[in-house]
Design a protein around this motif. Structure first.
Motif, PDB file in Angstrom:
ATOM      1  N   ARG A  58       0.707   4.205  -2.631  1.00 31.09           N
ATOM      2  CA  ARG A  58       0.438   5.568  -2.160  1.00 31.09           C
ATOM      3  C   ARG A  58       1.512   6.530  -2.652  1.00 31.09           C
ATOM      4  O   ARG A  58       1.199   7.656  -3.078  1.00 31.09           O
ATOM      5  N   ASP A  59       2.789   6.120  -2.606  1.00 31.73           N
ATOM      6  CA  ASP A  59       3.873   6.978  -3.105  1.00 31.73           C
ATOM      7  C   ASP A  59       3.658   7.320  -4.576  1.00 31.73           C
ATOM      8  O   ASP A  59       3.810   8.473  -4.992  1.00 31.73           O
TER       9      ASP A  59
ATOM     10  N   ASP B  56       0.832  -1.208   0.000  1.00 30.41           N
ATOM     11  CA  ASP B  56       0.000   0.000   0.000  1.00 30.41           C
ATOM     12  C   ASP B  56       0.864   1.255   0.000  1.00 30.41           C
ATOM     13  O   ASP B  56       0.513   2.251  -0.636  1.00 30.41           O
ATOM     14  N   VAL B  57       1.990   1.218   0.701  1.00 25.11           N
ATOM     15  CA  VAL B  57       2.904   2.371   0.743  1.00 25.11           C
ATOM     16  C   VAL B  57       3.447   2.653  -0.658  1.00 25.11           C
ATOM     17  O   VAL B  57       3.504   3.815  -1.093  1.00 25.11           O
TER      18      VAL B  57
END
Length: 191
Positions: free
Chosen positions: A129-130, A125-126
């Motif tokens: 998101r980035d 997810d990170v």
């Protein structure tokens, strides 16, 4: 000269060398955890000196440089990580972060896209998101550019200090047209 060999000092990747480099990396990780970024950089630098073929050491040092807001060095190390192992997604992630921090959102987006390409279904997810954050920033930049172009195209030519050019152009023919307009000149003389 034919037949002569040239000696190059490339570290041997034996178990002992790898273990020494890994120990240095772990010491760097501990320094990062305690926010001693200078020590972390030193430990990762020593690990790189011991075993320069491991992309992780460059990516970790890039993270330490980013923590010190030394994004130029972070970019160099991220690029070294990528060059060492083009399939190591953290190299691209570190590059994206440093590029984004320097305001190069298009370059960051490209790096984050590469992370997603490498990770595929395993992207966290990170990571997603980035990518989305960089994408929004690029879209905002493009919207601002379009807005600026529209604004500059809609401004009348001859606009100058105090909007005098705007006034003259509304009357047609600019200042020359204003001075050659008999009705306006007559009105001005009667004042």
């Amino acid at each position: 000269i034919q037949g002569e060999s040239i000696e190059v000092n490339i570290p041997v990747e034996d178990a002992e060398t790898k273990a020494k480099a890994e120990t240095l990396k772990l010491e760097g990780n501990k320094a990062m955890a305690s926010k001693d970024y200078e020590l972390a950089i030193k430990k990762y630098t020593d690990a790189i000196g011991t075993l320069p073929t491991n992309a992780v050491y460059y990516a970790n040092r890039a993270a330490a440089y980013s923590s010190l807001k030394d994004f130029d060095h972070a970019i160099e190390d991220a690029q070294s990580a990528i060059k060492t192992d083009p399939s190591y997604s953290k190299g691209y992630s570190r590059l994206g972060y440093a590029k984004f921090a320097l305001g190069h959102s298009e370059d960051a987006l490209e790096a984050y896209k590469k992370v997603l390409d490498i990770e595929g279904d395993k992207a966290s997810d990170v990571m997603k998101r980035d990518y989305e954050t960089a994408k929004k920033k690029v879209e905002q930049s493009l919207d601002l550019e379009k807005s600026a172009e529209t604004t500059s195209k809609s401004e009348p030519r001859g606009a100058g200090a105090g909007g005098f050019g705007d006034f003259a152009s509304m009357l047609g023919g600019g200042l020359g047209g204003l001075l050659n307009n008999p009705q306006l000149m007559q009105a001005a003389q009667q004042m």
